[in-house]
Write a protein that holds these residues in place. Sequence first.
Motif, PDB file in Angstrom:
ATOM      1  N   HIS A  40       0.868  -1.192   0.000  1.00 52.91           N
ATOM      2  CA  HIS A  40       0.000   0.000   0.000  1.00 52.91           C
ATOM      3  C   HIS A  40       0.902   1.238   0.000  1.00 52.91           C
ATOM      4  O   HIS A  40       1.708   1.435   0.906  1.00 52.91           O
ATOM      5  CB  HIS A  40      -0.917  -0.013   1.226  1.00 52.91           C
ATOM      6  CG  HIS A  40      -1.884   1.132   1.274  1.00 52.91           C
ATOM      7  ND1 HIS A  40      -3.088   1.127   0.595  1.00 52.91           N
ATOM      8  CD2 HIS A  40      -1.820   2.330   1.901  1.00 52.91           C
ATOM      9  CE1 HIS A  40      -3.725   2.266   0.817  1.00 52.91           C
ATOM     10  NE2 HIS A  40      -2.983   3.020   1.610  1.00 52.91           N
ATOM     11  N   ASP A  84       1.219   5.306  -0.221  1.00 57.52           N
ATOM     12  CA  ASP A  84       0.477   6.534   0.073  1.00 57.52           C
ATOM     13  C   ASP A  84       1.137   7.762  -0.542  1.00 57.52           C
ATOM     14  O   ASP A  84       2.213   8.178  -0.120  1.00 57.52           O
ATOM     15  CB  ASP A  84       0.393   6.720   1.591  1.00 57.52           C
ATOM     16  CG  ASP A  84      -0.538   5.713   2.236  1.00 57.52           C
ATOM     17  OD1 ASP A  84      -1.715   5.660   1.826  1.00 57.52           O
ATOM     18  OD2 ASP A  84      -0.096   4.980   3.142  1.00 57.52           O
ATOM     19  N   HIS A 102      -2.489   4.720  -3.309  1.00 58.61           N
ATOM     20  CA  HIS A 102      -3.537   5.556  -2.709  1.00 58.61           C
ATOM     21  C   HIS A 102      -3.157   7.022  -2.907  1.00 58.61           C
ATOM     22  O   HIS A 102      -2.257   7.533  -2.253  1.00 58.61           O
ATOM     23  CB  HIS A 102      -3.634   5.194  -1.206  1.00 58.61           C
ATOM     24  CG  HIS A 102      -4.608   6.012  -0.437  1.00 58.61           C
ATOM     25  ND1 HIS A 102      -4.649   6.011   0.948  1.00 58.61           N
ATOM     26  CD2 HIS A 102      -5.604   6.849  -0.826  1.00 58.61           C
ATOM     27  CE1 HIS A 102      -5.610   6.800   1.364  1.00 58.61           C
ATOM     28  NE2 HIS A 102      -6.201   7.340   0.313  1.00 58.61           N
ATOM     29  N   MET A 152      -3.627  10.698  -2.397  1.00 56.35           N
ATOM     30  CA  MET A 152      -4.250  11.761  -1.585  1.00 56.35           C
ATOM     31  C   MET A 152      -3.797  13.080  -2.177  1.00 56.35           C
ATOM     32  O   MET A 152      -3.007  13.824  -1.587  1.00 56.35           O
ATOM     33  CB  MET A 152      -3.811  11.599  -0.119  1.00 56.35           C
ATOM     34  CG  MET A 152      -4.503  10.432   0.561  1.00 56.35           C
ATOM     35  SD  MET A 152      -3.667   9.891   2.058  1.00 56.35           S
ATOM     36  CE  MET A 152      -2.476   8.766   1.331  1.00 56.35           C
ATOM     37  N   ASP A 209      -8.459   1.778   5.865  1.00 49.20           N
ATOM     38  CA  ASP A 209      -7.148   2.435   5.917  1.00 49.20           C
ATOM     39  C   ASP A 209      -7.058   3.405   7.091  1.00 49.20           C
ATOM     40  O   ASP A 209      -7.726   4.439   7.106  1.00 49.20           O
ATOM     41  CB  ASP A 209      -6.923   3.177   4.593  1.00 49.20           C
ATOM     42  CG  ASP A 209      -5.499   3.689   4.464  1.00 49.20           C
ATOM     43  OD1 ASP A 209      -4.665   3.396   5.340  1.00 49.20           O
ATOM     44  OD2 ASP A 209      -5.234   4.390   3.468  1.00 49.20           O
TER      45      ASP A 209
HETATM   46 ZN    ZN Z   1      -3.445   4.884   2.533  1.00 46.33          ZN
END
Ligand code: ZN
Length: 215
Positions: free
Chosen positions: A32, A34, A65, A67, A174
């Motif tokens: 994962h 970020d 992911h 953001m 998450d």
């Molecule tokens: Zn995340």
Amino acid sequence: MPIIAPSLLAANFINLEAECKMLNESQADWFHLDVMDGRFVPNISFGPMLIEVFRKATTKVCDVHLMIEEPEKYAEAFKKAGADILTVHIEACKHLHRNIQQIKSLGMQAGVAVNPHTPVESLKDILADIDMVCLMSVNPGFGGQSFIPYTLTKIKQLRSMIDEQLLNVKIEIDGGVTLENAPSIIDAGAHVLVAGNTVFKATDPKATIAALKAL
Ligand code: ZN
Ligand code: DX5
């Protein structure tokens, strides 16, 4: 058995080679990753350049992911870097349907993340078009925060929506996932557990991953 997706945000960056080796040898299913832009969230992490490094370090699924604001500007760069799943935030997309089509046409699986304040009902008309929902169980931007208990209600609501429509959409949780709260998260209907600090700050990360996987 849940899918386990350790968040590399909590890894020891001076020793990334060893951290990747540990994950590769573990029962972790996904990496994962970020990505934070300092605009959508009040923190900056890393971008496509580091995703490319992780891509070369593993054959596991790279779950990216985003953001970030205006994710459509970077989707192609993340595909080139090696992302398998690309997740964008509903709160960052004015044209979410278009963003999802772009991700899929680039050959990646499409995920949509929702912040703690965003009701799962807002996903209703998009659910059939996506592969995964990432329910944020903390406010995005930092690792090591506490799990927001109301997330359990949201998991149950979302799971009913998915099951009612007979869809094959994964629910990823998450933020703040621990060995203690993971059983209730899975009971509520989640498929994927992201875990940063719980894995990387453990005395035995591989055993911790195995314990999460065995739930
Ligand atoms: Zn995340
Ligand atoms: C938060 C990130 C999470 C975070 C999870 O903005 O999206 O993936 O790294 O870290 P822990 O598991 O430590 O809460």
